[in-house]
Design a protein around this motif. Structure first.
Motif, PDB file in Angstrom:
ATOM      1  N   HIS A  96       5.082   6.943   1.474  1.00 42.50           N
ATOM      2  CA  HIS A  96       4.975   5.968   2.563  1.00 42.50           C
ATOM      3  C   HIS A  96       4.494   4.675   1.918  1.00 42.50           C
ATOM      4  O   HIS A  96       3.467   4.662   1.252  1.00 42.50           O
ATOM      5  CB  HIS A  96       3.952   6.410   3.616  1.00 42.50           C
ATOM      6  CG  HIS A  96       4.287   7.722   4.229  1.00 42.50           C
ATOM      7  ND1 HIS A  96       3.531   8.837   4.048  1.00 42.50           N
ATOM      8  CD2 HIS A  96       5.325   8.090   5.008  1.00 42.50           C
ATOM      9  CE1 HIS A  96       4.065   9.844   4.701  1.00 42.50           C
ATOM     10  NE2 HIS A  96       5.165   9.416   5.287  1.00 42.50           N
ATOM     11  N   THR A  97       5.245   3.620   2.121  1.00 44.73           N
ATOM     12  CA  THR A  97       4.889   2.331   1.529  1.00 44.73           C
ATOM     13  C   THR A  97       4.766   1.311   2.647  1.00 44.73           C
ATOM     14  O   THR A  97       5.711   1.058   3.374  1.00 44.73           O
ATOM     15  CB  THR A  97       5.969   1.875   0.521  1.00 44.73           C
ATOM     16  OG1 THR A  97       6.139   2.921  -0.452  1.00 44.73           O
ATOM     17  CG2 THR A  97       5.546   0.605  -0.181  1.00 44.73           C
TER      18      THR A  97
ATOM     19  N   ASP B 231       1.076   5.785  -0.163  1.00 39.36           N
ATOM     20  CA  ASP B 231       0.497   7.123  -0.233  1.00 39.36           C
ATOM     21  C   ASP B 231       1.630   8.128  -0.411  1.00 39.36           C
ATOM     22  O   ASP B 231       2.797   7.801  -0.235  1.00 39.36           O
ATOM     23  CB  ASP B 231      -0.396   7.458   0.965  1.00 39.36           C
ATOM     24  CG  ASP B 231       0.355   7.737   2.243  1.00 39.36           C
ATOM     25  OD1 ASP B 231       1.585   7.626   2.283  1.00 39.36           O
ATOM     26  OD2 ASP B 231      -0.304   8.094   3.234  1.00 39.36           O
ATOM     27  N   SER B 232       1.281   9.343  -0.804  1.00 41.13           N
ATOM     28  CA  SER B 232       2.307  10.348  -1.050  1.00 41.13           C
ATOM     29  C   SER B 232       1.882  11.704  -0.497  1.00 41.13           C
ATOM     30  O   SER B 232       0.706  11.988  -0.349  1.00 41.13           O
ATOM     31  CB  SER B 232       2.604  10.464  -2.550  1.00 41.13           C
ATOM     32  OG  SER B 232       1.483  10.963  -3.236  1.00 41.13           O
TER      33      SER B 232
ATOM     34  N   LYS C 212       0.858  -1.181   0.000  1.00 42.78           N
ATOM     35  CA  LYS C 212       0.000   0.000   0.000  1.00 42.78           C
ATOM     36  C   LYS C 212       0.896   1.233   0.000  1.00 42.78           C
ATOM     37  O   LYS C 212       1.988   1.213   0.555  1.00 42.78           O
ATOM     38  CB  LYS C 212      -0.911   0.000   1.217  1.00 42.78           C
ATOM     39  CG  LYS C 212      -1.847  -1.196   1.229  1.00 42.78           C
ATOM     40  CD  LYS C 212      -2.823  -1.117   2.361  1.00 42.78           C
ATOM     41  CE  LYS C 212      -3.702  -2.332   2.452  1.00 42.78           C
ATOM     42  NZ  LYS C 212      -4.565  -2.565   1.339  1.00 42.78           N
TER      43      LYS C 212
END
Length: 96
Positions: free
Chosen positions: A90-91, A75-76, A73
């Protein structure tokens, strides 16, 4: 040249930060969060090679070492880094 540097950085992070935080192979589902940044100049439409090379290396190593990656998953956040021109990533890697 950049790819080799990116892979060297990923190898260092994997060995110094990821390995110590991986849970033992116990059949349970675990997570690890990786924080990273985009390339310095990330204005073009195309593959984000820095992220692809570095996260790809980490995920590959986990699998080669017997971990089963269940999900990834992401997000940035825009406007990150010292200059405020990079994206922060963020991974979350879910694994067994």
């Amino acid at each position: 040249m950049f790819k080799k540097s990116q892979l060297n950085s990923a190898q260092t992070i994997y060995e110094k930060e990821v390995i110590p935080n991986l849970k033992p192979h116990d059949g349970a589902i675990h997570v690890i969060m990786i924080n990273s940044f985009s390339k310095f100049v990330n204005q073009n439409f195309g593959v984000e090679t820095k992220y692809t090379n570095q996260l790809g290396y980490i995920i590959d190593r986990m699998q080669y070492e017997g971990y089963q990656v269940l999900d990834v998953k992401f997000d940035s956040l825009k406007g990150q880094g010292i200059s405020g021109t990079m994206e922060g990533f963020h991974t979350l890697i879910m694994y067994k």
